[in-house]
Design an enzyme around this catalytic site. Sequence first.
Site, PDB file in Angstrom:
ATOM      1  N   HIS B  38       0.831  -1.212   0.000  1.00 11.91           N
ATOM      2  CA  HIS B  38       0.000   0.000   0.000  1.00 11.91           C
ATOM      3  C   HIS B  38       0.865   1.262   0.000  1.00 11.91           C
ATOM      4  O   HIS B  38       0.594   2.213  -0.726  1.00 11.91           O
ATOM      5  CB  HIS B  38      -0.942   0.004   1.218  1.00 11.91           C
ATOM      6  CG  HIS B  38      -2.220  -0.728   0.954  1.00 11.91           C
ATOM      7  ND1 HIS B  38      -2.301  -2.097   0.983  1.00 11.91           N
ATOM      8  CD2 HIS B  38      -3.457  -0.292   0.623  1.00 11.91           C
ATOM      9  CE1 HIS B  38      -3.545  -2.464   0.695  1.00 11.91           C
ATOM     10  NE2 HIS B  38      -4.264  -1.382   0.469  1.00 11.91           N
ATOM     11  N   LYS B 103      -9.796  -7.667   8.527  1.00 10.69           N
ATOM     12  CA  LYS B 103     -10.439  -7.849   9.827  1.00 10.69           C
ATOM     13  C   LYS B 103     -10.259  -6.590  10.643  1.00 10.69           C
ATOM     14  O   LYS B 103      -9.242  -5.912  10.524  1.00 10.69           O
ATOM     15  CB  LYS B 103      -9.864  -9.056  10.566  1.00 10.69           C
ATOM     16  CG  LYS B 103      -8.393  -8.893  10.928  1.00 10.69           C
ATOM     17  CD  LYS B 103      -7.873 -10.057  11.740  1.00 10.69           C
ATOM     18  CE  LYS B 103      -6.366 -10.048  11.870  1.00 10.69           C
ATOM     19  NZ  LYS B 103      -5.843  -9.285  13.002  1.00 10.69           N
TER      20      LYS B 103
END
Lengths: 281, 184
Positions: B38, B103
């Site tokens: 990222h 999550k």
Amino acid sequence: MVRDIDVKLLTDNIKEMCIEATHYLSPDMCAALKVATETEESPLGKQVLDSLSENLELAGKEMIPICQDTGMAVVFLEIGQDVHFVGGNVMDAVNEGVRRGYVDGYLRKSVVGDPIIRENTKDNTPAILHTEIVPGDKVKITVSPKGFGSENKSRVFMLTPADGIEGVKQAILTAVKDAGPNACPPMVVGVGVGGTFEKCAYMAKKALTRDIDKHSEIPYVAELEKEMLEKINNTGIGPGGLGGRTTALAVNINTYATHIAGLPVAINICCHVNRHAVREI
Amino acid sequence: MSKRIVSVPLSKEDAKSLKVGDYVYLTGTIYSARDAAHKRMIETLDRGEALPIEMEGNVIYYMGPSPAREGRPIGSAGPTTSGRMDPYAPTLLDLGLRGMIGKGKRTKEVKDAVVRNGAVYFAAVGGAGALLSHCIKEAEVVAYPELGPEAIHKLEVVELPAIIVMDSEGNDLYETATKQYQRD
């Protein structure tokens, strides 16, 4: 009598223990997950717990790590004072065991050599090594690969004596609530109370290696463990953080003497993959 | 109840139809990317260069697998904590990223970007990496191979189980689910 132990024995055992710990949970952890699956009230929570049991079975059968985060290797050596290590350097032998375990065992290499430059060391070394000197001529090895989803949610609180036991309870609840779904509940909560800044963190880490069906030998601490487990399960966070009655499987608390001015409390959060392999050589 | 299978990449219509709390199974192509990938993607955009993968309609799985044993496409492959990708996610969502699998909780900035773009946030079961690896039939590194487990993988998945924890209207299961099971 001094007993010579070749450090190669450390390497060989630690290699095997890295692989063992990342593919099989201890019987107490497996049993607690089974019980939770039966008692969980939330349908979604039950489904998550069922998946975790299925996952555990598959991991051992097919040799796929229980979790892809096979952790940073935390190694505890409790060294009998009559032991004399021969054949090399202990730290090197520990790292060699971790290196072989993670490379040969198809475990993920999750360690960067520098916290800011962040280049992967590609063999999961260095390990975190904790040593204690104990009576006798044996060495107890505990290998506890620690994942960082839960490690990141761990906390140290430097409370004051006036905060007392209520302050300790509040600190534990604060850490657990803040961890919430991020720490892969149902969690195991390791707590250290007392000592100094670093001692309480070490106690919290070590508390995670205690079997979760065994309470502290100190009566008030054992009571605190039970009370906190109930309080944590009353938060409703539940399996996977998707709501339910099983937020933690156990709270393990270790205590130590401290200074007249302080009340350090450390909370080391662990996910449901609370891994540790233990051997004595 | 029959299994609801959702095709990935994700169409705008499918994304809109998914509601918080739904349990679905994803089949098709997704990409893995986590912290380091990222960071690189955002740096690439900052330099005005093209991303190594297309965002439009795609789903990113926040996951860094363990190495595959011989004869298997991948090792253990469960979700990592999504929150660490929060500083980067809104930019990717604005470029058309339609789904994220991970999550844990997200920031308001991510929620706003999800709603703005009609995207979805799925949770996979954390710590069920062995089980989830069985749903991944092919894996290929398509960018940043030097990042090891953090490289971007193109993944062919069949019936990967996922729960909608944030839908395109911004409803958040993590905020609501806990209350039902709370006791004083």
